[in-house]
Design an enzyme around this catalytic site. Structure first.
Site, PDB file in Angstrom:
ATOM      1  NE  ARG A 230     -22.191   8.227   2.789  1.00 32.65           N
ATOM      2  CZ  ARG A 230     -22.368   8.851   3.955  1.00 32.65           C
ATOM      3  NH1 ARG A 230     -22.441   8.161   5.082  1.00 32.65           N
ATOM      4  NH2 ARG A 230     -22.442  10.153   4.024  1.00 32.65           N
TER       5      ARG A 230
ATOM      6  CB  THR B  42     -20.704   8.007  13.077  1.00 32.59           C
ATOM      7  OG1 THR B  42     -21.486   8.766  12.168  1.00 32.59           O
ATOM      8  CG2 THR B  42     -19.738   7.137  12.314  1.00 32.59           C
TER       9      THR B  42
ATOM     10  CB  THR C  84     -22.949   6.394  10.255  1.00 27.06           C
ATOM     11  OG1 THR C  84     -23.541   7.507  10.919  1.00 27.06           O
ATOM     12  CG2 THR C  84     -23.125   6.567   8.758  1.00 27.06           C
TER      13      THR C  84
ATOM     14  CG  ASN D 278     -26.390  11.722   8.942  1.00 28.32           C
ATOM     15  OD1 ASN D 278     -25.260  12.053   9.275  1.00 28.32           O
ATOM     16  ND2 ASN D 278     -27.238  12.568   8.405  1.00 28.32           N
TER      17      ASN D 278
ATOM     18  CG  ASP E 202     -23.956  12.939   5.707  1.00 25.97           C
ATOM     19  OD1 ASP E 202     -24.070  13.908   6.484  1.00 25.97           O
ATOM     20  OD2 ASP E 202     -23.423  11.869   6.045  1.00 25.97           O
TER      21      ASP E 202
HETATM   22  N1  GLY Z   1     -23.065  10.582   8.344  1.00 24.04           N
HETATM   23  C1  GLY Z   1     -21.774  10.778   8.831  1.00 24.04           C
HETATM   24  C2  GLY Z   1     -20.732  10.621   7.786  1.00 24.04           C
HETATM   25  O1  GLY Z   1     -20.933   9.875   6.853  1.00 24.04           O
HETATM   26  O2  GLY Z   1     -19.710  11.228   7.865  1.00 24.04           O
END
Ligand code: GLY
Length: 566
Positions: A101, A379, A397, A399, A421
């Site tokens: 992430r 995503t 993703t 996003n 997010d």
């Molecule tokens: N940006 C989408 C997710 O991480 O859920």
């Protein structure tokens, strides 16, 4: 398969026939005896399949597929974003998860998007200031170092060829580029408009997307490794270009980025052990909590997609989302009550608030919500099994579709807008209508909560299902429904995936449903006290099922991806 799915599968087959070798494909469903995969892009599936056929393992194929998606599916495939891997290693029989992430840059501030009038600046979604530090290249490098078998350079090569030689565009890309949000973003950045809006118009279907800058960037990564992206001359060029455009990414942000191996969330439901991502993904805890709440209901007796069973699922989702909004954030900065959330005590407490015949207003269980923004498509997920029995479920993703809309000038890749997010203003909903608390507030170096839910299901210790989807906050509920359709209702995988989808996320207090949902079911849910709102397709699942020595690979008919295998 729906008529729409058949048309898309036919398109995929035609594309493959015209542009690259079609070996191993049979539309969006394949039954294979050795190895199989499903991705949103026929190009990525083809590239991954050739790795598998040459003896590469599932991780090797995942590296190739990821880079290929960055070229052929620019809506969500990326090198400028992040994602999560759930991996079943056949040799040890264990399940691993890798968190790659994005993190907030060091210069990020809690109120950086809050404007004097209390509104949120567009900078949380658009342009380089919206970007978290990208994790994808480091993530692919980490999984390849630990489990890969083929040379890195060889695995990046197919993506370089796709970027250099071009990919044929499809109707979905044209549609996604033409969405008002994408247009507004892309129009602002000449580097992005030049790629996707040549001559001022979105690339039409069946044209060729050539990405020479991206080919050069990928060549540097192939030749010099992930280090080049994070600390080499490529890193220098990224930081200079991003800062010149007003972004706050620094050399140190890139050089300090490191993906994290984490223990998976494991939940037992019926005779299945379900392995999912832990925080910063909310997926594992959320799906686990819903399953625990549902565990003592006889869903089979309530019937497949009857109003009675859908009501129970929606009520369980409502409650799990209330917990998600309260507790989910980066485990490095918050104490997340894993055990409590997944305990029988919690499930019983929530069940005691449920009425089998009537909706419980969210407001009677939690803080009030507010009007949601329109849910965008974004995503992407892919799933791969190799001949040794290893299985990959990977969701990645930017996003939003096309991320921040900002292609790094001269380097050809899109930067994410993952900062959105976070909770830009604690107490207000983000653009997906998710009302979040301070646990997910912006802090330097922190990870933003995610809904991405790559999932692997074992039965008697062996892979049984592997799946995931796109779709923001609908990701966990989509994975959940496919699981229930297979595990509780015994549906074949293609039917489990094609079935109409429903979604509840507590705030807003409503059940979203797809247009394929029967009117009488929707009316019955409404009569039980649920607000019901029709919406576009929910999710795009790519899944594998293991049965009788075969692997069934299915690409969701909603997006017309491609399953492959041999
Ligand atoms: N940006 C989408 C997710 O991480 O859920």
């Amino acid at each position: 398969m729906s008529a729409r799915g058949i048309a898309r599968a036919a398109f995929a087959a035609a594309l493959l026939g015209a542009a690259i070798a079609p070996a191993g494909f049979a539309g969006s469903q394949v039954t294979a005896s050795k190895a199989a995969l499903s991705t949103v892009s026929p190009y990525a599936t083809q590239a991954g399949l050739s790795v598998l056929k040459r003896g590469g393992n599932a991780i090797d194929a995942a590296v190739t597929v990821s880079f290929a998606l960055a070229v052929a599916h620019p809506q969500a495939g990326n090198i400028g974003g992040g994602g999560f891997l759930v991996y079943y290693e056949a040799k040890s029989g264990s399940v691993w998860t890798l968190d790659f992430r994005e993190v907030a840059p060091a210069a990020a501030k809690r109120d950086m998007y809050l404007q004097p009038d209390g509104t949120i600046s567009v900078n949380s979604q658009t342009g380089p200031l919206a970007a978290g530090v990208p994790g994808t290249v480091a993530g692919l490098d980490a999984m390849h170092r630990k489990f890969g078998t083929r040379p890195w350079k060889e695995l990046v090569q197919p993506a370089i060829a796709l970027a250099r030689d071009g990919v044929a565009t499809d109707a979905r890309l044209e549609r996604d580029l033409n969405s008002a949000r994408s247009k507004r973003k892309i129009d602002q950045f000449p580097s992005t408009a030049a790629l996707f809006f040549p001559k001022g118009k979105a690339l039409p279907a069946n044209s060729r997307l050539l990405q020479n800058d991206l080919a050069a960037t990928l060549t540097s990564i192939a030749d010099s490794g992930a280090h080049e992206f994070y600390a080499g001359s490529l890193a220098g060029r990224i930081v200079a270009a991003v800062q010149q455009a007003g972004g706050n990414l620094s050399h140190r942000d890139l050089s300090e980025y490191a993906p994290t191996w984490r223990a998976p969330i494991r939940v037992t439901f019926r005779d299945c052990d379900i392995y999912m991502m832990p925080p910063p993904s909310s997926g594992g805890l959320l799906i686990g909590e819903v399953l625990n709440i549902l565990n003592s209901y006889d869903l089979a007796a309530a019937g497949f997609q009857t109003a009675k069973s859908l009501h129970l699922v929606a009520e369980a989702e409502r409650r799990a989302y209330i917990d998600r909004n309260k507790y989910l954030g980066d485990p490095a900065t918050a104490r997340i009550p894993y055990r409590e959330l997944l305990s029988d005590t919690r499930a019983v407490a929530w069940r005691n608030t449920m009425n089998g015949e009537r909706a419980t207003p969210t407001i009677s269980l939690a803080e009030p919500g507010s009007t949601p923004a329109v849910e965008p498509d974004h995503t992407t997920h892919f799933t791969i099994a190799d001949a040794e029995g290893n299985v990959v479920a990977l969701t990645t993703t930017l996003n939003d579709d096309f991320g921040s809309g900002f292609v790094v000038p001269g380097l050809g890749f899109l930067l994410n807008d993952e900062m959105d997010d976070f909770t830009p203003a604690p107490g207000k909903p983000n653009r997906y209508g998710l009302l979040q608390g301070t646990v997910n507030a912006i802090e330097p170096h922190k990870k933003m909560a995610s809904s991405m839910s790559p999932t692997i299901v074992l039965r008697k210790g062996k892979p049984y299902l592997a799946l995931g989807t796109r779709g923001g906050p609908t990701i966990p509920t989509t994975v959940l429904q496919v699981l229930l359709n297979v595990v509780v209702y015994g549906k074949p995988l293609d039917e489990a995936i094609a079935a109409p989808r429903y979604h509840h996320q507590a705030t807003p207090d409503q059940i979203d449903y797809e247009s394929s949902a029967p009117r009488r079911t929707v009316d019955a849910l409404n009569a039980m006290g649920h607000s019901v709102v029709q919406r576009d397709d929910i999710g795009d699942v790519h899944a594998l099922m293991f049965a009788a020595g075969k692997i069934i690979a299915v690409a969701d008919p909603r997006d017309g991806g491609a399953a492959g295998g041999y």
